[in-house]
Design an enzyme around this catalytic site. Sequence first.
Site, PDB file in Angstrom:
ATOM      1  N   SER A   6       0.670  -1.343  -0.008  1.00 24.20           N
ATOM      2  CA  SER A   6      -0.223   0.148  -0.148  1.00 24.20           C
ATOM      3  C   SER A   6       0.906   1.219   0.049  1.00 24.20           C
ATOM      4  O   SER A   6       1.572   1.509   0.993  1.00 24.20           O
ATOM      5  CB  SER A   6      -0.954  -0.166   1.296  1.00 24.20           C
ATOM      6  N   HIS A  31      -1.112  -1.051  -4.243  1.00 22.89           N
ATOM      7  CA  HIS A  31      -2.221  -0.890  -3.624  1.00 22.89           C
ATOM      8  C   HIS A  31      -2.643   0.724  -3.478  1.00 22.89           C
ATOM      9  O   HIS A  31      -1.553   1.116  -2.714  1.00 22.89           O
ATOM     10  CB  HIS A  31      -2.579  -1.566  -2.580  1.00 22.89           C
ATOM     11  N   ASP A  33      -4.923   3.647  -1.858  1.00 21.83           N
ATOM     12  CA  ASP A  33      -5.896   4.038  -1.020  1.00 21.83           C
ATOM     13  C   ASP A  33      -6.601   5.452  -1.309  1.00 21.83           C
ATOM     14  O   ASP A  33      -5.911   6.408  -0.996  1.00 21.83           O
ATOM     15  CB  ASP A  33      -5.589   3.743   0.395  1.00 21.83           C
ATOM     16  N   MET A  35      -9.384   8.147  -0.414  1.00 25.10           N
ATOM     17  CA  MET A  35     -10.300   8.389   0.819  1.00 25.10           C
ATOM     18  C   MET A  35     -10.707   9.943   0.860  1.00 25.10           C
ATOM     19  O   MET A  35     -10.101  10.526   0.311  1.00 25.10           O
ATOM     20  CB  MET A  35      -9.345   8.600   2.124  1.00 25.10           C
ATOM     21  N   HIS A  64      -8.317   0.859  -4.318  1.00 25.64           N
ATOM     22  CA  HIS A  64      -9.372   0.789  -3.027  1.00 25.64           C
ATOM     23  C   HIS A  64     -10.067   2.086  -2.780  1.00 25.64           C
ATOM     24  O   HIS A  64      -9.264   3.011  -2.222  1.00 25.64           O
ATOM     25  CB  HIS A  64      -8.576   0.112  -2.008  1.00 25.64           C
ATOM     26  N   MET A  66     -12.285   4.409  -0.790  1.00 21.95           N
ATOM     27  CA  MET A  66     -12.845   4.498   0.546  1.00 21.95           C
ATOM     28  C   MET A  66     -13.777   5.857   0.536  1.00 21.95           C
ATOM     29  O   MET A  66     -13.376   6.787   1.125  1.00 21.95           O
ATOM     30  CB  MET A  66     -11.939   4.403   1.510  1.00 21.95           C
ATOM     31  N   MET A 135     -11.547  -5.881   5.095  1.00 21.40           N
ATOM     32  CA  MET A 135     -10.757  -5.100   5.888  1.00 21.40           C
ATOM     33  C   MET A 135     -10.416  -5.680   7.313  1.00 21.40           C
ATOM     34  O   MET A 135     -11.348  -6.114   8.022  1.00 21.40           O
ATOM     35  CB  MET A 135     -11.456  -3.616   6.121  1.00 21.40           C
ATOM     36  N   GLY A 140      -9.156   3.866   6.990  1.00 21.39           N
ATOM     37  CA  GLY A 140      -8.789   5.307   7.176  1.00 21.39           C
ATOM     38  C   GLY A 140      -7.522   5.554   7.591  1.00 21.39           C
ATOM     39  O   GLY A 140      -7.018   6.718   7.150  1.00 21.39           O
ATOM     40  N   ASP A 173      -6.697  -6.296   3.956  1.00 26.05           N
ATOM     41  CA  ASP A 173      -6.074  -5.154   4.020  1.00 26.05           C
ATOM     42  C   ASP A 173      -6.053  -4.542   5.480  1.00 26.05           C
ATOM     43  O   ASP A 173      -7.228  -4.438   6.090  1.00 26.05           O
ATOM     44  CB  ASP A 173      -6.964  -4.221   3.059  1.00 26.05           C
ATOM     45  N   GLY A 174      -5.019  -4.391   5.910  1.00 27.93           N
ATOM     46  CA  GLY A 174      -4.929  -3.792   7.425  1.00 27.93           C
ATOM     47  C   GLY A 174      -4.174  -4.661   8.327  1.00 27.93           C
ATOM     48  O   GLY A 174      -4.705  -5.549   8.670  1.00 27.93           O
TER      49      GLY A 174
HETATM   50  C1  DX5 Z   1      -6.558   1.574   5.488  1.00 26.93           C
HETATM   51  C2  DX5 Z   1      -5.981   1.236   3.915  1.00 26.93           C
HETATM   52  C3  DX5 Z   1      -5.018   0.248   4.079  1.00 26.93           C
HETATM   53  C4  DX5 Z   1      -3.593   0.649   4.539  1.00 26.93           C
HETATM   54  C5  DX5 Z   1      -3.072  -0.675   5.406  1.00 26.93           C
HETATM   55  O1  DX5 Z   1      -7.808   2.147   5.406  1.00 26.93           O
HETATM   56  O2  DX5 Z   1      -7.199   0.650   3.118  1.00 26.93           O
HETATM   57  O3  DX5 Z   1      -4.569  -0.114   2.638  1.00 26.93           O
HETATM   58  O4  DX5 Z   1      -2.765   1.194   3.828  1.00 26.93           O
HETATM   59  O5  DX5 Z   1      -1.962   0.033   6.148  1.00 26.93           O
HETATM   60  P1  DX5 Z   1      -1.266  -1.044   6.960  1.00 26.93           P
HETATM   61  O6  DX5 Z   1      -0.627  -2.107   6.359  1.00 26.93           O
HETATM   62  O7  DX5 Z   1      -0.312  -0.284   7.671  1.00 26.93           O
HETATM   63  O8  DX5 Z   1      -2.187  -1.380   8.068  1.00 26.93           O
HETATM   64 ZN    ZN Z   2      -6.463  -0.127   1.170  1.00 22.81          ZN
END
Ligand code: DX5
Ligand code: ZN
Length: 214
Positions: A6, A31, A33, A35, A64, A66, A135, A140, A173-174
């Site tokens: 990510s 990946h 993200d 937001m 992804h 969000m 997730m 976030g 993810d996470g």
């Molecule tokens: C969180 C994101 C993730 C995030 C994961 O909302 O969707 O993709 O980058 O980060 P880590 O691997 O540090 O938990």
């Molecule tokens: Zn993500």
Amino acid sequence: MLVSPSLLSADFGNLSRDIDMINRSEAHYLHLDVMDGVFVPNISFGFPVIKHVQRLCAKPLDVHLMIVEPQKFVAQVRDSGARIMTVHQEACLHLNRVVQQIKDAGMMAGVSLNPATPVAMLRDIVADLDLVLLMSVNPGFGGQRFIRGTLRKVEELRALIAECGSHAIIEVDGGVNQDTGAQLAQAGADMLVAGSHVFGAPDPKAAIAALAAL
Ligand code: DX5
Ligand code: ZN
């Protein structure tokens, strides 16, 4: 194991250096993200950034979203060069329509579930999906702790996919690191997202290779 590092945990002052590392690594995807500060309590980056990343990145992009109303952005995600477009089930009133729009645009269609959303919410759509993103933290932010109930959800989703004759792959993810990644592999995950674990590692390329070997 498929690995999708990510970019959220990369050094945004040195993106080309970090993307070059990804290019030389065993990562299968990158990946991204997105937001909006509404669906999640944070804002990250948008399409102008993704377009530049795409020019630098040799790996396919795993986007992804969000955000609320992701159906408004299908063409923009495609035009920014994404291979996978993942939307949240919780953000889509007409999920079936959004999934068809993503596929019609020539991308792989992914649907993500927040930690509190049961896998059963996907029963009537999973046969149409290319990917389900579970997730394992509340979305976030990077760097949060893995929610252990995700392991059971991976097993439930694996069973639902088989029952419905779906070809969807399971992405998680996470809070993924070598330890939680091994447990997710055991539970039946196909693809791991890792942000802080990869970019915070002394040797990010080696961290990616170790996840890929799971
Ligand atoms: C969180 C994101 C993730 C995030 C994961 O909302 O969707 O993709 O980058 O980060 P880590 O691997 O540090 O938990
Ligand atoms: Zn993500």
